[in-house]
Design an enzyme around this catalytic site. Sequence first.
Site, mmCIF file in Angstrom:
data_model
loop_
_atom_site.group_PDB
_atom_site.id
_atom_site.type_symbol
_atom_site.label_atom_id
_atom_site.label_comp_id
_atom_site.label_asym_id
_atom_site.label_seq_id
_atom_site.Cartn_x
_atom_site.Cartn_y
_atom_site.Cartn_z
ATOM 1 N N TYR A 216 0.673 3.679 4.346
ATOM 2 C CA TYR A 216 1.960 3.021 4.630
ATOM 3 C C TYR A 216 3.050 3.572 3.700
ATOM 4 O O TYR A 216 4.096 4.050 4.158
ATOM 5 C CB TYR A 216 1.799 1.502 4.461
ATOM 6 C CG TYR A 216 3.098 0.754 4.450
ATOM 7 C CD1 TYR A 216 3.981 0.838 5.534
ATOM 8 C CD2 TYR A 216 3.467 -0.022 3.358
ATOM 9 C CE1 TYR A 216 5.185 0.152 5.513
ATOM 10 C CE2 TYR A 216 4.667 -0.711 3.339
ATOM 11 C CZ TYR A 216 5.522 -0.623 4.418
ATOM 12 O OH TYR A 216 6.712 -1.294 4.391
ATOM 13 N N ALA B 284 8.793 -0.461 12.368
ATOM 14 C CA ALA B 284 7.746 0.274 11.644
ATOM 15 C C ALA B 284 6.422 -0.458 11.755
ATOM 16 O O ALA B 284 6.374 -1.620 12.138
ATOM 17 C CB ALA B 284 8.129 0.390 10.163
ATOM 18 N N GLY C 73 7.740 -8.264 17.201
ATOM 19 C CA GLY C 73 8.944 -9.084 17.105
ATOM 20 C C GLY C 73 8.938 -10.201 18.142
ATOM 21 O O GLY C 73 8.070 -10.254 19.016
ATOM 22 N N ASP D 90 -4.261 -1.694 -2.868
ATOM 23 C CA ASP D 90 -3.444 -2.658 -3.618
ATOM 24 C C ASP D 90 -3.297 -2.267 -5.083
ATOM 25 O O ASP D 90 -4.284 -2.302 -5.830
ATOM 26 C CB ASP D 90 -4.117 -4.044 -3.584
ATOM 27 C CG ASP D 90 -3.562 -4.940 -2.505
ATOM 28 O OD1 ASP D 90 -2.505 -4.619 -1.943
ATOM 29 O OD2 ASP D 90 -4.202 -5.972 -2.236
ATOM 30 N N ALA E 153 -8.200 -2.575 -0.118
ATOM 31 C CA ALA E 153 -7.903 -1.150 -0.328
ATOM 32 C C ALA E 153 -6.397 -0.929 -0.430
ATOM 33 O O ALA E 153 -5.625 -1.503 0.333
ATOM 34 C CB ALA E 153 -8.457 -0.336 0.837
ATOM 35 N N ASP F 182 14.140 -3.295 19.914
ATOM 36 C CA ASP F 182 12.821 -3.755 19.462
ATOM 37 C C ASP F 182 11.872 -3.731 20.664
ATOM 38 O O ASP F 182 12.255 -4.106 21.772
ATOM 39 C CB ASP F 182 12.951 -5.192 18.924
ATOM 40 C CG ASP F 182 11.770 -5.604 18.056
ATOM 41 O OD1 ASP F 182 12.007 -5.921 16.878
ATOM 42 O OD2 ASP F 182 10.622 -5.602 18.541
ATOM 43 N N LEU G 130 0.691 -12.871 1.957
ATOM 44 C CA LEU G 130 0.187 -13.959 1.118
ATOM 45 C C LEU G 130 0.929 -15.278 1.327
ATOM 46 O O LEU G 130 0.292 -16.314 1.523
ATOM 47 C CB LEU G 130 0.243 -13.540 -0.362
ATOM 48 C CG LEU G 130 -0.312 -14.578 -1.324
ATOM 49 C CD1 LEU G 130 -1.804 -14.798 -1.087
ATOM 50 C CD2 LEU G 130 -0.059 -14.173 -2.770
HETATM 51 N N1 UDP Z 1 -3.355 -11.283 -0.989
HETATM 52 C C1 UDP Z 1 -4.475 -12.070 -1.176
HETATM 53 N N2 UDP Z 1 -4.978 -12.750 -0.087
HETATM 54 C C2 UDP Z 1 -4.420 -12.667 1.150
HETATM 55 C C3 UDP Z 1 -3.261 -11.875 1.325
HETATM 56 C C4 UDP Z 1 -2.758 -11.187 0.228
HETATM 57 O O1 UDP Z 1 -5.015 -12.169 -2.280
HETATM 58 O O2 UDP Z 1 -4.942 -13.290 2.095
HETATM 59 C C5 UDP Z 1 -2.785 -10.553 -2.139
HETATM 60 C C6 UDP Z 1 -2.730 -9.049 -1.957
HETATM 61 O O3 UDP Z 1 -3.930 -8.463 -2.399
HETATM 62 C C7 UDP Z 1 -1.526 -8.677 -2.814
HETATM 63 C C8 UDP Z 1 -0.619 -9.902 -2.749
HETATM 64 O O4 UDP Z 1 -1.449 -10.961 -2.277
HETATM 65 O O5 UDP Z 1 -1.934 -8.501 -4.152
HETATM 66 C C9 UDP Z 1 0.539 -9.723 -1.791
HETATM 67 O O6 UDP Z 1 0.023 -9.211 -0.570
HETATM 68 P P1 UDP Z 1 0.898 -9.128 0.740
HETATM 69 O O7 UDP Z 1 -0.006 -8.629 1.831
HETATM 70 O O8 UDP Z 1 1.583 -10.441 0.972
HETATM 71 O O9 UDP Z 1 2.027 -8.081 0.409
HETATM 72 P P2 UDP Z 1 1.939 -6.540 -0.096
HETATM 73 O O10 UDP Z 1 1.955 -6.610 -1.592
HETATM 74 O O11 UDP Z 1 0.714 -5.940 0.479
HETATM 75 O O12 UDP Z 1 3.186 -5.939 0.455
#
Ligand code: UDP
Length: 323
Positions: free
Chosen positions: A139, A73, A36, A282, A280, A31, A186
């Site tokens: 990604y 990653a 990390g 999502d 963007a 790592d 989230l």
């Molecule tokens: N999300 C949100 N507010 C935040 C962070 C995430 O509403 O501050 C939403 C995001 O748009 C997605 C969900 O929570 O629909 C999960 O996002 P996260 O980034 O945790 O994981 P991902 O789905 O991108 O892998």
Amino acid sequence: MRVVVTGGAGYIGSVVAEELVAKGHEVVVFDNLQKGHRDAVVPEARLVVGDLADRERLRGALRGAEAVVHMAADSLVGESVQDPAKYFRTNVVLGLALLDAMREASIDKLVFSSTAAVYGDPKRQPIEETDETEPNNAYGETKLAFERALPWYARAYGLRAVSLRYFNAAGASERNGERHDPETHLVPIVLQAAAGARPDVTVFGDDYATPDGTCVRDYVHVVDLARAHVAALDALAAGGPSRAYNLGCGGAGYSVKQVLEVARAVTGRDISVKLGPRRAGDPAVLVASSARIARELGWAPTMQSLEAIVGSAWRWMQRRDLA
Ligand code: UDP
């Protein structure tokens, strides 16, 4: 087995390393510690601080190993849309450099951390591995590009690889939880708001075609994810074939608003919310069918309720005086 875990000081990688050690494997964590944490590495593992771009260090870390779990990653959906070059370099170019180094070291077993983002905006739910892969962010595209190299490397060089397509990892082990800086995910964001470490949570869009208008995701406990890596390695060690597997809890998934409700209940704290624009890349809904890995490797999540998942993350924060 001696197993090298790239990215093994990160959130999911550190829990994978813990789980491998617990199952009696000898673990080398490779790592660069950019994201990390040194103290996330379980003491029984050997930490080699190095970057995938550093061929010599990588070579040294791989020497004598029988398998690799590749988790190093870049992994942020939003950032990948802003800066795809970074993602293609880290996730594809340096990923292929790892495969070269593995060939040189005669290591033929790989577990690869892939993602639900390979599916893009899926036409049906729950998603099965045979469904169309059409990423809508860089990604997912880079993770898919690496996955797609694997059957060719299998055919020509005898590499066997299991790709694990994670849905939304969350929760904590006894030792390790999520601590990114800046945090974008989230569950930790919501819990930081509950702890008073940030003023509020911004909900990214409430006009999606979902029951409450907010995005629906399939949250899976990080310890359950880690157990799947051990199962995948065991299958490869037993001569099993290259495969891709979804890793989620299935069911209906949870919306952003539901995550907020569960977090309020688990923490007993108030969490203020603001509404923001969509982020963007999502998709509206991502929910896994994990039937294939259940059938073939006998894996099933043991902590399916969002209360249990969020609760473990909250207790981890409390143990670290973060809440
Ligand atoms: N999300 C949100 N507010 C935040 C962070 C995430 O509403 O501050 C939403 C995001 O748009 C997605 C969900 O929570 O629909 C999960 O996002 P996260 O980034 O945790 O994981 P991902 O789905 O991108 O892998």
